[in-house]
Design a protein around this motif. Structure first.
Motif, short mmCIF file in Angstrom:
data_model
loop_
_atom_site.label_atom_id
_atom_site.label_comp_id
_atom_site.label_asym_id
_atom_site.label_seq_id
_atom_site.Cartn_x
_atom_site.Cartn_y
_atom_site.Cartn_z
N ASP A 166 27.50 18.46 81.31
CA ASP A 166 27.20 17.34 82.20
C ASP A 166 28.38 17.14 83.14
N GLY A 167 28.13 16.39 84.21
CA GLY A 167 29.17 16.23 85.21
C GLY A 167 29.34 17.46 86.09
N ILE A 168 28.41 18.43 85.99
CA ILE A 168 28.51 19.64 86.83
C ILE A 168 27.24 19.82 87.66
N GLY A 169 26.52 18.71 87.87
CA GLY A 169 25.39 18.74 88.79
C GLY A 169 24.08 19.20 88.22
N LEU A 170 23.96 19.36 86.92
CA LEU A 170 22.73 19.82 86.30
C LEU A 170 21.89 18.64 85.84
N SER A 171 20.59 18.75 86.01
CA SER A 171 19.69 17.75 85.45
C SER A 171 19.75 17.82 83.93
N ARG A 172 19.19 16.79 83.27
CA ARG A 172 19.21 16.79 81.81
C ARG A 172 18.49 18.02 81.24
N SER A 173 17.35 18.36 81.81
CA SER A 173 16.62 19.53 81.30
C SER A 173 17.42 20.81 81.50
N ARG A 174 18.13 20.92 82.64
CA ARG A 174 18.96 22.10 82.86
C ARG A 174 20.16 22.12 81.92
N SER B 122 31.86 23.22 70.28
CA SER B 122 31.66 21.79 70.47
C SER B 122 31.22 21.53 71.90
N VAL B 123 30.39 20.52 72.07
CA VAL B 123 29.96 20.07 73.40
C VAL B 123 30.68 18.76 73.71
N LEU B 124 31.30 18.67 74.88
CA LEU B 124 32.06 17.49 75.28
C LEU B 124 31.40 16.79 76.45
N SER B 125 31.32 15.46 76.38
CA SER B 125 30.94 14.66 77.53
C SER B 125 31.97 13.57 77.77
N LEU B 126 32.44 13.48 79.00
CA LEU B 126 33.27 12.35 79.42
C LEU B 126 32.41 11.25 80.03
N ILE B 127 31.12 11.44 80.04
CA ILE B 127 30.13 10.53 80.63
C ILE B 127 30.54 10.20 82.06
N SER B 128 30.71 11.26 82.84
CA SER B 128 31.08 11.07 84.24
C SER B 128 29.97 10.32 84.98
N HIS B 129 30.38 9.56 86.00
CA HIS B 129 29.42 8.74 86.75
C HIS B 129 29.88 8.65 88.19
N ALA B 130 29.89 9.81 88.84
CA ALA B 130 30.26 9.89 90.24
C ALA B 130 29.06 10.32 91.06
N PRO B 131 28.97 9.91 92.32
CA PRO B 131 27.86 10.36 93.15
C PRO B 131 27.84 11.89 93.27
N HIS B 132 26.65 12.44 93.33
CA HIS B 132 26.52 13.88 93.54
C HIS B 132 27.27 14.23 94.82
N LEU C 76 27.09 16.49 96.97
CA LEU C 76 26.32 17.05 98.09
C LEU C 76 25.23 16.10 98.57
N THR C 77 24.62 15.36 97.63
CA THR C 77 23.49 14.50 98.01
C THR C 77 23.83 13.02 97.99
N GLY C 78 24.88 12.65 97.30
CA GLY C 78 25.24 11.24 97.16
C GLY C 78 24.45 10.50 96.11
N GLU C 79 23.51 11.17 95.45
CA GLU C 79 22.70 10.51 94.43
C GLU C 79 23.56 10.09 93.25
N LEU C 80 23.23 8.91 92.69
CA LEU C 80 23.97 8.39 91.54
C LEU C 80 22.98 7.82 90.53
N PRO C 81 22.84 8.45 89.37
CA PRO C 81 21.92 7.92 88.36
C PRO C 81 22.43 6.59 87.82
N SER C 82 21.55 5.82 87.24
CA SER C 82 21.97 4.55 86.64
C SER C 82 22.81 4.82 85.40
N ALA C 83 23.56 3.80 85.01
CA ALA C 83 24.36 3.93 83.79
C ALA C 83 23.46 4.20 82.59
N ALA C 84 22.31 3.51 82.52
CA ALA C 84 21.41 3.71 81.39
C ALA C 84 20.91 5.15 81.33
N GLU C 85 20.62 5.72 82.49
CA GLU C 85 20.17 7.12 82.52
C GLU C 85 21.26 8.07 82.02
#
Length: 368
Positions: free
Chosen positions: A318-326, A4-14, A16-25
């Motif tokens: 997700d929530g481990i710093g990987l882009s969607r493609s990664r 099974s694949v689990l997502s908690l839909i984390s939404h914390a700034p990266h 190392l970079t501080g980047e934060l995707p939008s909620a929609a993304e």
């Protein structure tokens, strides 16, 4: 073994970079990885539920509904449904609706939740969390198992001859019990003959192994067939590289920065909230995280299986710093290089039939 694949839909700034995707993304990430998980042959996709902290998973039924519309085979789980803070009537209605839309693909993992703040948010006494959990779960079970339910308890108004609608698609969906630190969850699961989902995310292996041992002992003591005592386990994150050295080089800075970011000093002495595996080397050596080469990850899953005898392995990308493609590339690599070996070495009878037929709790007949 099933996966099974689990997502908690984390939404914390990266961290190392501080980047934060939008909620929609972030929601789009979750939906796209869910579609990919089905295409790649994963058995289930799970959405968590959090009402506090840097997460977007406060409405898992909505996200699961979107996933149900975009998939056709993969089972849809929760991780967890925080039944302790919810109205069981509403839970019964919402997830039965999802069960109908998905044509019987819904399974719940119920628990009291890992974020203490949600009890205050819903005006509930955290000190009564286990009483809330037991009463609300048992009412939910009755609402799904029976019609014209008459019930009276402590935490919601009485019910008189209530039949929730819609009914579930084809009998009672399987209900797992999430377990992280307390025997209350393992005892409740064992009493009702339900499967157990161990968090296996933060604590050392032996802490979770002890809870699983207690569950299996009590499951049999309540008169249930031990062969039906299914167990699932989390993993705390998946990162695959060609070699362990590459995994450390590529992931070390992010992993250790995220550990620092997630540290909760006010809960430092409370198990299950802060990982003791603060370096990536510690996580690889002793933690549940699946980090390293495909063979190293295979070996770790099978080593946990020797202790847990689990049927279902949950992974998180997700929530481990990987882009969607990664994330999708990681799922594909797991599906092609790791899953087939583990399935062969650790076969399971879980989901060998379409729906779960519950045992009747001791002392209760259905409809009584």
């Amino acid at each position: 073994m099933k996966f099974s694949v689990l997502s908690l839909i984390s939404h914390a700034p990266h961290p190392l970079t501080g980047e934060l995707p939008s909620a929609a993304e972030r929601f789009e990430d979750v939906l796209e990885t869910g579609v990919a998980a089905e295409r790649l042959g994963f058995d289930a996709y799970a959405i968590g539920e959090r009402h506090a902290g840097p997460f977007l998973s406060s409405s898992p039924t909505v996200v699961l509904g979107a996933l149900a519309a975009r998939t056709s085979r993969i089972r849809l789980l929760t991780g967890v449904t925080v039944v302790a803070i919810l109205d069981p009537v509403r839970v019964a209605e919402d997830y039965a609706t999802l069960d109908q839309i998905s044509r019987g693909r819904i399974e719940l993992v119920v628990g009291k939740g890992a974020e203490a703040g949600h009890f205050d948010l819903f005006g509930l006494d955290e000190n009564r969390q286990w009483d809330l959990q037991a009463e609300k779960y048992e009412l939910l079970r009755r609402l799904w198992s029976e019609e014209e339910v008459t019930w009276e308890g402590e935490f919601r108004p009485p019910l008189k001859k209530v039949t929730t609608v819609p009914r579930t698609y084809d009998g009672l969906p399987r209900i797992w019990h999430g377990s992280a630190t307390s025997r209350n969850s393992t005892e409740l699961a064992a009493r009702h003959g339900d499967p157990l989902f161990t968090a296996n995310a933060i604590q050392p292996r032996e802490a979770y192994a002890e809870l699983i041992r207690h569950y299996r002992e009590r499951f049999e003591a309540y008169g249930h067939d031990p062969a039906t005592a299914h167990v699932a386990a989390g993993s705390g994150g998946l990162f695959i590289a060609d070699t362990t050295q590459q995994a450390v080089r590529q992931y070390k800075d992010y992993y250790e920065a995220r550990v620092r970011q997630n540290f909760k000093p006010h809960l430092a002495d409370k198990p299950g909230y802060n990982t003791p595996f603060r370096t990536i080397e510690e996580a690889i050596e002793d933690g549940p995280q699946l980090i390293g080469s495909p063979q190293q990850i295979i070996d770790k899953i099978l080593s946990y299986h020797e202790v847990y005898r689990h049927d279902l392995q949950s992974i998180t990308v997700d929530g481990i710093g990987l882009s969607r493609s990664r994330q999708i590339e990681t799922l594909q690599r797991f599906a092609e290089e790791i899953a087939p070996v583990v399935r062969k070495e650790a076969p399971s009878t879980l989901w060998s039939r379409s729906r779960f037929l519950p045992t009747v709790p001791p002392g209760r007949e259905v409809g009584k």
